[in-house]
Write an enzyme that holds these catalytic residues in place. Structure first.
Site, short mmCIF file in Angstrom:
data_model
loop_
_atom_site.label_atom_id
_atom_site.label_comp_id
_atom_site.label_asym_id
_atom_site.label_seq_id
_atom_site.Cartn_x
_atom_site.Cartn_y
_atom_site.Cartn_z
N SER A 131 0.96 -1.10 0.03
CA SER A 131 0.08 0.11 0.15
C SER A 131 0.91 1.03 -0.03
O SER A 131 1.78 1.57 0.80
CB SER A 131 -0.82 -0.16 1.29
OG SER A 131 -0.01 0.16 2.27
N LYS A 182 10.96 -7.25 2.74
CA LYS A 182 10.75 -6.85 1.42
C LYS A 182 11.38 -5.63 1.00
O LYS A 182 11.87 -5.26 -0.01
CB LYS A 182 9.29 -6.99 1.20
CG LYS A 182 8.40 -5.88 1.72
CD LYS A 182 8.37 -4.28 1.08
CE LYS A 182 7.82 -3.42 1.96
NZ LYS A 182 7.71 -1.89 1.39
N ASP A 235 3.89 -7.35 -0.94
CA ASP A 235 4.44 -6.21 -0.79
C ASP A 235 5.88 -6.22 -1.59
O ASP A 235 6.31 -5.33 -1.87
CB ASP A 235 4.62 -6.00 0.69
CG ASP A 235 4.68 -4.41 1.04
OD1 ASP A 235 4.43 -3.55 0.23
OD2 ASP A 235 4.70 -4.09 2.40
N SER A 245 7.98 3.53 -4.76
CA SER A 245 8.74 2.90 -3.43
C SER A 245 10.05 3.75 -3.34
O SER A 245 10.97 3.73 -4.06
CB SER A 245 9.13 1.48 -3.55
OG SER A 245 9.95 1.08 -2.72
N ARG A 246 10.01 3.98 -1.78
CA ARG A 246 11.32 5.01 -1.72
C ARG A 246 12.60 4.16 -1.62
O ARG A 246 13.62 4.37 -1.88
CB ARG A 246 11.11 5.69 -0.31
CG ARG A 246 10.27 6.56 -0.43
CD ARG A 246 9.72 7.15 1.02
NE ARG A 246 8.96 6.06 1.92
CZ ARG A 246 8.22 6.09 2.73
NH1 ARG A 246 8.14 7.42 3.37
NH2 ARG A 246 7.62 5.34 3.50
N GLU A 267 13.55 2.50 4.76
CA GLU A 267 13.43 1.67 6.14
C GLU A 267 14.30 0.41 5.70
O GLU A 267 14.97 -0.14 6.78
CB GLU A 267 12.08 0.96 6.32
CG GLU A 267 11.11 1.90 6.87
CD GLU A 267 11.46 2.25 8.32
OE1 GLU A 267 12.48 2.44 8.90
OE2 GLU A 267 10.52 2.26 9.22
N1 LIG Z 1 4.61 6.05 2.94
C1 LIG Z 1 4.05 4.66 2.69
O1 LIG Z 1 3.54 4.49 1.58
C2 LIG Z 1 4.10 3.60 3.46
C3 LIG Z 1 4.75 3.47 4.78
N2 LIG Z 1 4.52 2.47 5.57
C4 LIG Z 1 5.50 2.51 6.92
O2 LIG Z 1 4.87 3.72 7.78
C5 LIG Z 1 6.26 3.85 8.62
C6 LIG Z 1 6.20 5.28 8.47
O3 LIG Z 1 6.44 5.78 7.16
P1 LIG Z 1 5.94 7.00 6.48
O4 LIG Z 1 4.75 7.65 7.28
O5 LIG Z 1 6.04 6.83 5.15
O6 LIG Z 1 7.11 7.85 6.90
P2 LIG Z 1 7.25 9.60 6.68
O7 LIG Z 1 8.92 9.82 6.39
O8 LIG Z 1 6.45 10.19 5.61
O9 LIG Z 1 7.05 10.18 8.14
C7 LIG Z 1 7.35 9.66 9.35
C8 LIG Z 1 6.66 10.35 10.70
O10 LIG Z 1 7.44 9.56 11.87
C9 LIG Z 1 7.31 10.86 12.69
N3 LIG Z 1 8.31 10.75 13.59
C10 LIG Z 1 9.89 10.21 13.38
N4 LIG Z 1 10.50 10.11 14.45
C11 LIG Z 1 9.61 10.29 15.49
C12 LIG Z 1 9.42 10.08 16.86
N5 LIG Z 1 10.50 9.75 17.64
N6 LIG Z 1 8.38 10.25 17.65
C13 LIG Z 1 7.15 10.73 16.87
N7 LIG Z 1 6.92 10.68 15.69
C14 LIG Z 1 8.06 10.45 14.95
C15 LIG Z 1 8.05 12.11 11.88
O11 LIG Z 1 7.68 13.10 12.33
P3 LIG Z 1 8.32 14.72 11.97
O12 LIG Z 1 7.57 15.20 10.80
O13 LIG Z 1 8.48 15.57 13.23
O14 LIG Z 1 9.77 14.25 11.55
C16 LIG Z 1 6.94 11.76 10.42
O15 LIG Z 1 5.60 12.35 10.64
C17 LIG Z 1 7.48 3.36 7.95
O16 LIG Z 1 7.99 2.26 8.92
C18 LIG Z 1 7.03 2.71 6.67
O17 LIG Z 1 7.75 1.80 6.23
C19 LIG Z 1 3.82 1.47 5.59
C20 LIG Z 1 3.29 1.50 4.37
C21 LIG Z 1 3.33 2.38 3.29
O1 LIG Z 2 5.92 -0.06 2.46
C1 LIG Z 2 5.39 0.47 1.26
C2 LIG Z 2 4.39 -0.05 0.32
O2 LIG Z 2 3.73 -1.08 0.77
C3 LIG Z 2 6.08 1.57 0.99
O3 LIG Z 2 7.39 1.36 0.43
P1 LIG Z 2 8.37 2.63 0.77
O4 LIG Z 2 8.59 2.64 2.06
O5 LIG Z 2 9.68 1.71 0.05
O6 LIG Z 2 7.99 3.74 0.07
#
Ligand SMILES: NC(=O)C1=CN([C@@H]2O[C@H](COP(=O)(O)OP(=O)(O)OC[C@H]3O[C@@H](n4cnc5c(N)ncnc54)[C@H](OP(=O)(O)O)[C@@H]3O)[C@@H](O)[C@H]2O)C=CC1
Ligand SMILES: O=C(CO)COP(=O)(O)O
EC number: 1.1.1.94
Length: 317
Positions: A131, A182, A235, A245-246, A267
């Site tokens: 997703s 993954k 995934d 995907s980043r 990650e």
């Molecule tokens: N983006 C995607 O499409 C998807 C992401 N994920 C997973 O979700 C997780 C988060 O990713 P994503 O949302 O994309 O990341 P982002 O880089 O978009 O955002 C990370 C967020 O985490 C916050 N954060 C970081 N450190 C802390 C902390 N110590 N305490 C509280 N908040 C914190 C940041 O806050 P600040 O802005 O203040 O730095 C920011 O809001 C990852 O593990 C990723 O693999 C899973 C599925 C899809």
């Molecule tokens: O986990 C994800 C999609 O399932 C998002 O992938 P990336 O963190 O590589 O952007």
């Protein structure tokens, strides 16, 4: 039932937008200035610029005001341990649904294992699968896995929306390892693409990558069918084939010999290192993870990494 989301990054924001279709959502971010901006614009321009926040998403920097019984943790994996330790007392007794994908470098734990180790009074679950945040926020069809030690159909229902279909399992180990591993293979697939090694090479790498994901996960107690499901194979396919995907884009930059924005969440880098240590301790071969760890730290070139994989002893599939 109000759901709390801790972390207003791309994924936390996307989940807030879709889950608001079922009821109120509390979205917490640590930065008060950003919260103020999000409340003023009703968007998250820094992390997910295209999406509008529904009225019933309350954005706050006050964590105590945000907390409810069901809490989604949507922050990068390497931040989760410190976060859980800092907020352990207030998180105790709640259901904590990790939305992060990775293995904690400091402990070797996946998200639910880290919750168990750090907040033993909380109930741990993980929401994971193919997703992109932007797809969820736009209401495109998406399917995820919800893994919880104790079967929880009510939670499955609360987290399902008309466009987000949730499957449930009790195999937390399999679900969290699929999501973590993954990303490592996606970096490798990006390298293959960036270095123009061909689609055949990428298919081989994804397949052998899936073999090593499964090998480690089964050794750690996962069920093979979980790895073959959304959180593993699903995934893997998404992130190894999409430039959205980043992790894939980070690998692509490595393959092209270019730099990558250090602020972007990737990650798979820390997870590759954690996996190499974990696999070494268990005596399990993870050759793709090893080259990803070496490439990420610039210890080997792409040509050396390719040679390392291709010159391994021939064996049965
Ligand atoms: N983006 C995607 O499409 C998807 C992401 N994920 C997973 O979700 C997780 C988060 O990713 P994503 O949302 O994309 O990341 P982002 O880089 O978009 O955002 C990370 C967020 O985490 C916050 N954060 C970081 N450190 C802390 C902390 N110590 N305490 C509280 N908040 C914190 C940041 O806050 P600040 O802005 O203040 O730095 C920011 O809001 C990852 O593990 C990723 O693999 C899973 C599925 C899809
Ligand atoms: O986990 C994800 C999609 O399932 C998002 O992938 P990336 O963190 O590589 O952007």
């Amino acid at each position: 039932m109000t759901v709390t989301i801790l972390g207003a990054g791309a994924f936390g924001t996307a989940l807030a937008i879709t889950l608001a279709q079922n009821g109120a959502v509390s979205l917490w971010a640590r930065d008060a200035a950003r919260v103020e901006e999000m409340n003023r614009t009703r968007r998250n321009d820094r992390r997910l610029p295209m999406a509008e926040l529904p009225e019933n998403v309350a954005v706050t920097a006050d964590i105590d005001a945000a907390l409810t019984e069901t809490v989604l943790l949507a922050m990068p994996m390497q931040q989760m341990g410190g976060f859980l330790r800092e907020h352990r007392a207030r998180l105790d007794g709640r259901t904590l649904v990790a939305c992060s994908k990775g293995i904690d470098l400091a402990t070797g734990h996946g998200p639910t294992a880290l919750i168990h180790a750090t907040c033993p009074g909380a109930r741990a679950a993980i929401l994971t699968g193919p997703s992109f945040a932007a797809d969820i926020a736009r209401g495109l069809p998406t399917a995820l896995t919800l893994a919880c030690d104790t079967d929880d159909a009510a939670l499955q229902e609360r987290l399902s929306t008309p466009t987000l279909r949730i499957y449930r399992t009790t195999d937390t180990t399999g679900a969290e390892l699929g999501g973590a591993l993954k990303n490592v293979i996606a970096i490798a697939a990006g390298v293959v693409t960036g270095a123009e090694l061909g689609d055949s090479a990428r298919a081989a790498l994804m397949t052998r990558g899936f073999a090593e994901m499964t090998r480690l996960a089964i050794r750690l107690g996962a069920r093979p069918e979980t790895l073959a499901g959304l959180s593993g194979f699903g995934d893997l396919v998404l992130t190894c084939t999409s430039p959205l995907s980043r992790n894939f884009r980070f690998g692509q930059a490595l393959g092209q010999g270019e730099g990558f924005d250090p602020e972007t969440t990737v990650e798979g880098v820390a997870t590759a290192k954690a996996v190499v240590t974990l696999a070494g301790n268990l005596g399990i071969e993870m050759p793709v993870a090893e080259v990803v760890a070496d490439l990420s730290d610039h210890r080997v070139t792409v040509a050396e990494a390719m040679h390392a994989l291709l010159s391994r002893p021939l064996k049965e599939e």
